[in-house]
Design a protein around this motif. Structure first.
Motif, PDB file in Angstrom:
ATOM      1  N   UNK A   1     -10.926  -7.884   2.276  1.00  0.00           N
ATOM      2  CA  UNK A   1     -11.880  -8.863   1.768  1.00  0.00           C
ATOM      3  C   UNK A   1     -12.197  -9.848   2.881  1.00  0.00           C
ATOM      4  N   UNK A   2     -13.441 -10.250   2.968  1.00  0.00           N
ATOM      5  CA  UNK A   2     -13.861 -11.148   4.046  1.00  0.00           C
ATOM      6  C   UNK A   2     -12.971 -12.394   4.069  1.00  0.00           C
ATOM      7  N   UNK A   3     -12.447 -12.715   5.255  1.00  0.00           N
ATOM      8  CA  UNK A   3     -11.664 -13.928   5.419  1.00  0.00           C
ATOM      9  C   UNK A   3     -10.219 -13.852   4.958  1.00  0.00           C
ATOM     10  N   UNK A   4      -9.791 -12.684   4.461  1.00  0.00           N
ATOM     11  CA  UNK A   4      -8.401 -12.639   3.984  1.00  0.00           C
ATOM     12  C   UNK A   4      -7.440 -12.405   5.148  1.00  0.00           C
ATOM     13  N   UNK A   5      -6.175 -12.748   4.934  1.00  0.00           N
ATOM     14  CA  UNK A   5      -5.153 -12.675   5.970  1.00  0.00           C
ATOM     15  C   UNK A   5      -4.398 -11.346   5.838  1.00  0.00           C
ATOM     16  N   UNK A   6      -4.343 -10.606   6.931  1.00  0.00           N
ATOM     17  CA  UNK A   6      -3.725  -9.277   6.890  1.00  0.00           C
ATOM     18  C   UNK A   6      -2.255  -9.359   6.469  1.00  0.00           C
ATOM     19  N   UNK A   7      -1.615 -10.499   6.727  1.00  0.00           N
ATOM     20  CA  UNK A   7      -0.201 -10.658   6.372  1.00  0.00           C
ATOM     21  C   UNK A   7       0.024 -10.796   4.865  1.00  0.00           C
ATOM     22  N   UNK A   8      -1.063 -11.071   4.148  1.00  0.00           N
ATOM     23  CA  UNK A   8      -0.936 -11.221   2.700  1.00  0.00           C
ATOM     24  C   UNK A   8      -1.165  -9.903   1.929  1.00  0.00           C
ATOM     25  N   UNK A   9      -1.496  -8.864   2.665  1.00  0.00           N
ATOM     26  CA  UNK A   9      -1.804  -7.588   1.997  1.00  0.00           C
ATOM     27  C   UNK A   9      -0.533  -7.015   1.347  1.00  0.00           C
ATOM     28  N   UNK A  10      -0.618  -6.776   0.040  1.00  0.00           N
ATOM     29  CA  UNK A  10       0.551  -6.218  -0.649  1.00  0.00           C
ATOM     30  C   UNK A  10       0.252  -4.831  -1.230  1.00  0.00           C
ATOM     31  N   UNK A  11      -0.991  -4.385  -1.053  1.00  0.00           N
ATOM     32  CA  UNK A  11      -1.345  -3.066  -1.574  1.00  0.00           C
ATOM     33  C   UNK A  11      -2.472  -2.417  -0.760  1.00  0.00           C
ATOM     34  N   UNK A  12      -2.306  -1.114  -0.443  1.00  0.00           N
ATOM     35  CA  UNK A  12      -3.365  -0.347   0.224  1.00  0.00           C
ATOM     36  C   UNK A  12      -3.872   0.696  -0.773  1.00  0.00           C
ATOM     37  N   UNK A  13      -5.194   0.743  -0.939  1.00  0.00           N
ATOM     38  CA  UNK A  13      -5.778   1.645  -1.930  1.00  0.00           C
ATOM     39  C   UNK A  13      -6.766   2.620  -1.301  1.00  0.00           C
ATOM     40  N   UNK A  14      -6.779   3.841  -1.790  1.00  0.00           N
ATOM     41  CA  UNK A  14      -7.844   4.769  -1.432  1.00  0.00           C
ATOM     42  C   UNK A  14      -7.686   6.051  -2.251  1.00  0.00           C
ATOM     43  N   UNK A  15      -8.650   6.942  -2.044  1.00  0.00           N
ATOM     44  CA  UNK A  15      -8.580   8.288  -2.612  1.00  0.00           C
ATOM     45  C   UNK A  15      -7.431   9.035  -1.915  1.00  0.00           C
ATOM     46  N   UNK A  16      -6.849  10.013  -2.576  1.00  0.00           N
ATOM     47  CA  UNK A  16      -5.693  10.753  -2.027  1.00  0.00           C
ATOM     48  C   UNK A  16      -5.958  11.335  -0.644  1.00  0.00           C
ATOM     49  N   UNK A  17      -7.199  11.813  -0.414  1.00  0.00           N
ATOM     50  CA  UNK A  17      -7.487  12.462   0.857  1.00  0.00           C
ATOM     51  C   UNK A  17      -7.403  11.500   2.049  1.00  0.00           C
ATOM     52  N   UNK A  18      -8.110  10.369   2.033  1.00  0.00           N
ATOM     53  CA  UNK A  18      -7.934   9.416   3.133  1.00  0.00           C
ATOM     54  C   UNK A  18      -6.493   8.915   3.261  1.00  0.00           C
ATOM     55  N   UNK A  19      -5.791   8.745   2.141  1.00  0.00           N
ATOM     56  CA  UNK A  19      -4.396   8.306   2.228  1.00  0.00           C
ATOM     57  C   UNK A  19      -3.587   9.349   2.989  1.00  0.00           C
ATOM     58  N   UNK A  20      -3.820  10.627   2.689  1.00  0.00           N
ATOM     59  CA  UNK A  20      -3.130  11.704   3.402  1.00  0.00           C
ATOM     60  C   UNK A  20      -3.494  11.724   4.874  1.00  0.00           C
ATOM     61  N   UNK A  21      -4.755  11.404   5.172  1.00  0.00           N
ATOM     62  CA  UNK A  21      -5.229  11.461   6.557  1.00  0.00           C
ATOM     63  C   UNK A  21      -4.782  10.260   7.388  1.00  0.00           C
TER      64      UNK A  21
END
Lengths: 283, 283
Positions: free
Chosen positions: B95-115
């Protein structure tokens, strides 16, 4: 006792294929072992945890099962020792003793729902259709219901989850068949009615696939299937999967293979095994 | 104004490919039209609702896009008029302006997650990974978050959903490319650097595929791809998809095609078009 792996959960078509295979080999004793993904099954055979496994490789409508093909050419040293072609028969499964007129929902995985579209539209046009992650999940939901749900699934699922088969063979097309292969550390002895599977990458030159097929033509070897998968190294470079009639102990086939190997940058022999004969199986 | 269809929702790799195609054809004006399934796109071209469409046909890791191939040989009278090979670049979107250190979840479709498995394990080893139905769904969830979520997706998704690209090209392997084809009612005029696509079923006789390839060999025509799909009529009967170098207006190719047709029980010419040249595209 032969430990044999299959793709679970119980009630899948792989499970049904396994039962047909066991039934056709009554002189042997098997211990079925359930795994939840293909990689685990193949690695279990490779490390000796189990003796063989049964895996789907090709469907008459969906085509090649890429996961199986990619695993066969991975680093494992495994061979195909048999094949089995099974009719995919979809069934309407209901809770034991429930009344078909009370069904307000039909559940299954998207694929069986797609394959029974006409049946659902004709017989259950006013009923809700719910997509589940697997046919097994649908069967379990029906088993736990009050008798107002029906699942589309295999005969084995009916038995495993104690459901009644209300109607059999409800799929719209009868051309739905899946070919399974039996994977082991060693392939099968010569029977005289054999098939062999190979995988290879041709040299990066025009006409290189043609030159391979030319070798089979020279030796009068019939090819029954050719599939390609990306090599994953370079776009436009493929690994070909070819099935040919004959056994690696046949002199002609053995000579042809020797010539083919010389013309390939990658070659893997995937096994010789008896060609499946529908007449030998009753199901 | 050319109405061109693509597989949505906005932000898919098909959408990204469309933008590259539009950018490479600046002399023309396009109206992008979003569709949510491939069948609808193709039928829209067939009935004249739109002029062309862009569809994925092959990926360097996953292989053939079966849905596209099966649609091409369906009853529609459409031709391939172009191709485009795109690098699949995965990006970490926040999200615009958010801090990478605050990320607690990564989301995507199974294929990009696998890649992006290695990337996630290295940089986000302690973060939850959530699978979504599409990369677009993941991007929307990040856009609606408090800045504690990150999505894996395309550059176009970042723009469409106003996200920041925190890091580009995060996929584990750089060999991930997809070939797209442009479908229209007519194919492309001869340019001298052309490719043609055909689909056919051989006669049910041993060596029949070999005899087809023999014709291309006789006429010195190079084959760049061969794929097979089940014919869906009979197990073990296949439809072959072959790409060859040359244009249907080339005399040799035209003669070869005439001979090939005679040896096929089914034949469909899928179009002649300029072979994709990486150097002409800057992206």
């Amino acid at each position: 006792m032969i430990k044999i792996g299959f793709l679970g959960p119980k009630g899948t078509f792989s499970h049904e294929a396994l039962e047909i295979y066991i039934d056709a080999n009554r002189d042997k004793e098997f211990i079925p072992c359930e795994y939840l993904n293909m990689k685990d099954i193949l690695y279990a055979v490779d490390c000796g945890e189990i003796d063989e496994s049964i895996l789907p490789i090709e469907n008459s409508i969906e085509g090649a099962v890429n996961a199986t093909m990619d695993l066969l050419i991975s680093k494992v040293q495994l061979q195909i020792k048999g094949e089995l072609i099974m009719n995919i028969s979809e069934n309407l499964l209901i809770k034991k003793g429930s009344d078909i007129n009370n069904i307000s929902m039909v559940l299954s995985h998207s694929q069986p729902i797609g394959q029974c579209r006409d049946y659902i539209n004709t017989k259950f046009s006013k009923v809700a259709v719910k997509h589940t992650a697997s046919t097994t999940e649908a069967a379990i939901e029906v088993a736990n219901s009050k008798g107002d749900k029906a699942a589309i699934g295999s005969r084995v699922a009916a038995r495993v989850y104690s459901l009644d088969i209300y109607e059999s063979d409800i799929q719209d097309s009868d051309n739905n068949q899946t070919r399974f292969v039996i994977i082991s550390k060693e392939d099968f002895k010569r029977t005289g009615k054999d098939k062999s599977s190979i995988a290879f990458t041709t040299e990066d030159k025009p006409g290189s696939l043609y030159r391979i097929l030319d070798i089979f033509n020279l030796w009068d070897i019939n090819m029954t299937r050719i599939e390609s998968r990306p090599s994953k190294n370079k776009f436009g470079e493929y690994i070909f999967f070819v099935d040919i009639l004959g056994h690696r102990d046949d002199e002609d086939l053995s000579n042809a293979i020797t010539m083919v190997k010389r013309k390939c940058s990658f070659f893997k022999f995937l096994g010789s095994y008896p060609a499946f004969d529908l007449n030998e199986y009753n199901y």
